[in-house]
Scaffold this active site. Structure first.
Site, PDB file in Angstrom:
ATOM      1  N   GLY A 220      -7.478   4.262   5.126  1.00  0.00           N
ATOM      2  CA  GLY A 220      -7.059   5.154   4.049  1.00  0.00           C
ATOM      3  C   GLY A 220      -7.602   6.563   4.233  1.00  0.00           C
TER       4      GLY A 220
ATOM      5  N   ASP B 253     -14.624  -3.137   8.918  1.00  0.00           N
ATOM      6  CA  ASP B 253     -15.295  -3.602   7.702  1.00  0.00           C
ATOM      7  C   ASP B 253     -16.235  -4.751   8.054  1.00  0.00           C
ATOM      8  OD1 ASP B 253     -13.804  -1.775   6.314  1.00  0.00           O
ATOM      9  OD2 ASP B 253     -12.343  -3.227   5.550  1.00  0.00           O
TER      10      ASP B 253
ATOM     11  N   TYR C 268      -9.473   2.065  -4.945  1.00  0.00           N
ATOM     12  CA  TYR C 268      -8.674   3.258  -5.220  1.00  0.00           C
ATOM     13  C   TYR C 268      -8.922   3.891  -6.582  1.00  0.00           C
ATOM     14  CZ  TYR C 268      -6.723   1.691  -0.950  1.00  0.00           C
ATOM     15  OH  TYR C 268      -6.615   1.292   0.348  1.00  0.00           O
TER      16      TYR C 268
ATOM     17  N   GLU D 156       0.815  -1.219   0.000  1.00  0.00           N
ATOM     18  CA  GLU D 156       0.000   0.000   0.000  1.00  0.00           C
ATOM     19  C   GLU D 156       0.850   1.271   0.000  1.00  0.00           C
ATOM     20  OE1 GLU D 156      -3.687  -1.040   2.682  1.00  0.00           O
ATOM     21  OE2 GLU D 156      -1.988  -2.308   3.102  1.00  0.00           O
TER      22      GLU D 156
ATOM     23  N   SER E  26      -5.983  -3.905   1.943  1.00  0.00           N
ATOM     24  CA  SER E  26      -6.335  -3.479   0.578  1.00  0.00           C
ATOM     25  C   SER E  26      -6.632  -4.624  -0.371  1.00  0.00           C
ATOM     26  CB  SER E  26      -5.220  -2.625  -0.035  1.00  0.00           C
ATOM     27  OG  SER E  26      -5.262  -1.352   0.505  1.00  0.00           O
TER      28      SER E  26
ATOM     29  N   ASN F 107      -9.388  -1.907  10.823  1.00  0.00           N
ATOM     30  CA  ASN F 107      -8.189  -1.211  10.349  1.00  0.00           C
ATOM     31  C   ASN F 107      -7.854  -0.095  11.332  1.00  0.00           C
ATOM     32  OD1 ASN F 107      -8.129  -2.337   7.428  1.00  0.00           O
ATOM     33  ND2 ASN F 107     -10.235  -1.643   7.708  1.00  0.00           N
TER      34      ASN F 107
ATOM     35  N   ARG G 225     -11.420   1.760  11.569  1.00  0.00           N
ATOM     36  CA  ARG G 225     -12.553   1.548  10.648  1.00  0.00           C
ATOM     37  C   ARG G 225     -12.790   0.053  10.563  1.00  0.00           C
ATOM     38  NH1 ARG G 225     -11.186   1.989   5.105  1.00  0.00           N
ATOM     39  NH2 ARG G 225     -11.724  -0.208   5.119  1.00  0.00           N
TER      40      ARG G 225
ATOM     41  N   GLU H  27     -12.916  -7.270   9.452  1.00  0.00           N
ATOM     42  CA  GLU H  27     -11.626  -6.834  10.001  1.00  0.00           C
ATOM     43  C   GLU H  27     -11.752  -5.437  10.564  1.00  0.00           C
ATOM     44  OE1 GLU H  27      -8.590  -5.494   7.476  1.00  0.00           O
ATOM     45  OE2 GLU H  27      -9.967  -4.588   6.040  1.00  0.00           O
TER      46      GLU H  27
HETATM   47  N1  LIG Z   1     -15.696 -13.805   4.205  1.00  0.00           N
HETATM   48  C1  LIG Z   1     -15.984 -12.969   3.211  1.00  0.00           C
HETATM   49  N2  LIG Z   1     -17.145 -13.068   2.526  1.00  0.00           N
HETATM   50  C2  LIG Z   1     -17.429 -12.233   1.501  1.00  0.00           C
HETATM   51  N3  LIG Z   1     -16.588 -11.272   1.054  1.00  0.00           N
HETATM   52  C3  LIG Z   1     -15.406 -11.123   1.681  1.00  0.00           C
HETATM   53  C4  LIG Z   1     -15.045 -11.958   2.788  1.00  0.00           C
HETATM   54  N4  LIG Z   1     -13.803 -11.598   3.195  1.00  0.00           N
HETATM   55  C5  LIG Z   1     -13.425 -10.589   2.397  1.00  0.00           C
HETATM   56  N5  LIG Z   1     -14.378 -10.288   1.485  1.00  0.00           N
HETATM   57  C6  LIG Z   1     -14.278  -9.232   0.448  1.00  0.00           C
HETATM   58  O1  LIG Z   1     -12.903  -8.874   0.323  1.00  0.00           O
HETATM   59  C7  LIG Z   1     -12.685  -7.524   0.747  1.00  0.00           C
HETATM   60  C8  LIG Z   1     -11.397  -7.405   1.549  1.00  0.00           C
HETATM   61  O2  LIG Z   1     -11.456  -8.198   2.704  1.00  0.00           O
HETATM   62  P1  LIG Z   1     -10.997  -7.705   4.147  1.00  0.00           P
HETATM   63  O3  LIG Z   1     -11.141  -8.852   5.079  1.00  0.00           O
HETATM   64  O4  LIG Z   1     -11.695  -6.446   4.522  1.00  0.00           O
HETATM   65  O5  LIG Z   1      -9.439  -7.455   3.950  1.00  0.00           O
HETATM   66  P2  LIG Z   1      -8.554  -6.196   3.531  1.00  0.00           P
HETATM   67  O6  LIG Z   1      -9.454  -5.020   3.354  1.00  0.00           O
HETATM   68  O7  LIG Z   1      -7.598  -6.024   4.672  1.00  0.00           O
HETATM   69  O8  LIG Z   1      -7.852  -6.615   2.316  1.00  0.00           O
HETATM   70  C9  LIG Z   1     -13.909  -7.191   1.555  1.00  0.00           C
HETATM   71  O9  LIG Z   1     -14.113  -5.775   1.535  1.00  0.00           O
HETATM   72  C10 LIG Z   1     -15.001  -7.997   0.863  1.00  0.00           C
HETATM   73  O10 LIG Z   1     -15.435  -7.374  -0.309  1.00  0.00           O
HETATM   74 MG   LIG Z   2     -11.033  -4.404   4.474  1.00  0.00          MG
END
Ligand SMILES: Nc1ncnc2c1ncn2[C@@H]1O[C@H](COP(=O)(O)OP(=O)(O)O)[C@@H](O)[C@H]1O
Ligand SMILES: [Mg+2]
Length: 319
Positions: A281, A262, A221, A17, A149, A277, A260, A275
């Protein structure tokens, strides 16, 4: 005239990132109130080199504003270096940063606080492929345990897709999660606090990806690649549950200044946390700045608060 606070704005860094961080740094640099702050931009290279010894920062600046994301900048590493060099910094401390960055440990912690997290199993690099999926059904989400990301994340629909998905994720991390795929609506909610335990959530945002079902790096992004609506178009009760959940997550990992979280509102109507953060960002398309604006904070006010929280946490600002 009152002396200005000298703020070292740390950006770049050795993570996937790097560019995002430069963009966050630019936004922060542009909006920090020049009547209050003398801003000293510090770009850490992609290979992790500083333009000078980190200890020299103590003479140059009063506080470090960390605008780095992902490994090194958000995972407790730079926080530890700044702590050891006795330089106050914004955001969460070493332990909270490291904990939040690790989706395995933070996932377990949040589950112990009664929060729904998607079920997952952990595979380590030396294992290559798991013996079984531990009761999970396809599709599954394969993700590195400690990256951001959407780096290294793939949805696998079959065993054949699982193997390359794991290989991809192991390119980024030693520990990989295979996680239940949650169909539903994606939301995110930021929390701000004053560095002394007083925290409040910002309005939740709903994220509608335009390019398929995953909120991926491009969607994050590229302006216009996903549609974001703040506040999310949900009933007040649902908005409150999202905000309360973000607050629990913020407190559970011991985040400070900002975070933040998610989440996905599953088609089963349960709210799953993906998760948290600790350095979200701050780019022109990022979510926390959007939510702050909707809440009525200008970006200058947002960054004031983040700096003040950092100073307060370090005992440098009373009241
Ligand atoms: N278990 C899940 N089921 C459905 N979509 C997921 C899942 N895990 C991740 N995603 C999708 O992938 C994106 C990134 O996952 P995330 O766990 O937030 O990791 P990061 O943002 O740190 O890369 C999420 O915003 C979502 O769109
Ligand atoms: Mg995320």
């Amino acid at each position: 005239m009152k002396e200005k606070l000298r703020v070292a704005l740390l950006m770049g860094g050795p993570s996937a990132e790097h560019e995002v961080s430069l963009s966050s740094g630019e936004v922060i640099g542009n909006h920090l109130d020049k009547d209050k702050y003398e801003v000293i931009p510090v770009v850490v290279s992609k290979s992790g080199e500083w333009p000078f010894e980190i200890g020299e920062l103590k003479e140059m600046a009063d506080v470090a504003f960390i605008a780095m994301h992902g490994e090194y900048g958000e995972d407790g590493t730079v926080q530890e270096e700044l702590r050891d060099a006795e330089i106050p910094y914004t955001g969460s401390d070493v332990l909270s940063s490291a904990l939040a960055m690790n989706k395995i440990l933070s996932g377990r912690l949040l589950a112990s606080h009664g929060i729904d997290v998607p079920e997952f199993i952990v595979v380590q690099k030396h294992e290559k492929t798991p013996g079984s999926l531990g009761g999970l059904d396809f599709p599954v989400v394969v993700k590195p345990a400690d990256r951001g990301s959407s780096v290294g994340i793939t949805i696998a629909r079959t065993m054949d897709e699982l193997v390359p998905a794991l290989r991809n994720a192991f390119g980024f991390s030693r520990d990989v999660m295979i996680q239940e795929f949650i169909p539903g609506r994606e939301v995110t909610c930021a929390v701000l606090d004053d560095g002394a335990g007083e925290a409040f959530p910002l309005p939740p945002t709903e994220i509608i990806p335009r390019s398929g079902s995953m909120f991926d790096y491009n969607a994050k992004y590229t302006p216009g690649a996903s549609e974001e609506i703040t506040p999310a178009r949900l009933h007040d009760d649902a908005l409150s549950v999202i905000q309360e959940t973000a607050l629990i997550a913020h407190r559970a990992v011991g985040a400070s200044g900002m975070s933040r979280t998610d989440m996905i509102i599953g088609d089963d109507d349960r709210l799953y946390v993906l998760e948290i953060n600790t350095i979200p960002g701050m780019t022109p398309t990022s979510l926390l700045p959007q939510a702050a604006r909707v809440h009525g904070l200008t970006l200058s006010e947002l960054f004031d608060r983040i700096i003040e929280a950092g100073l307060r946490r370090h005992g440098l600002l009373l009241g």
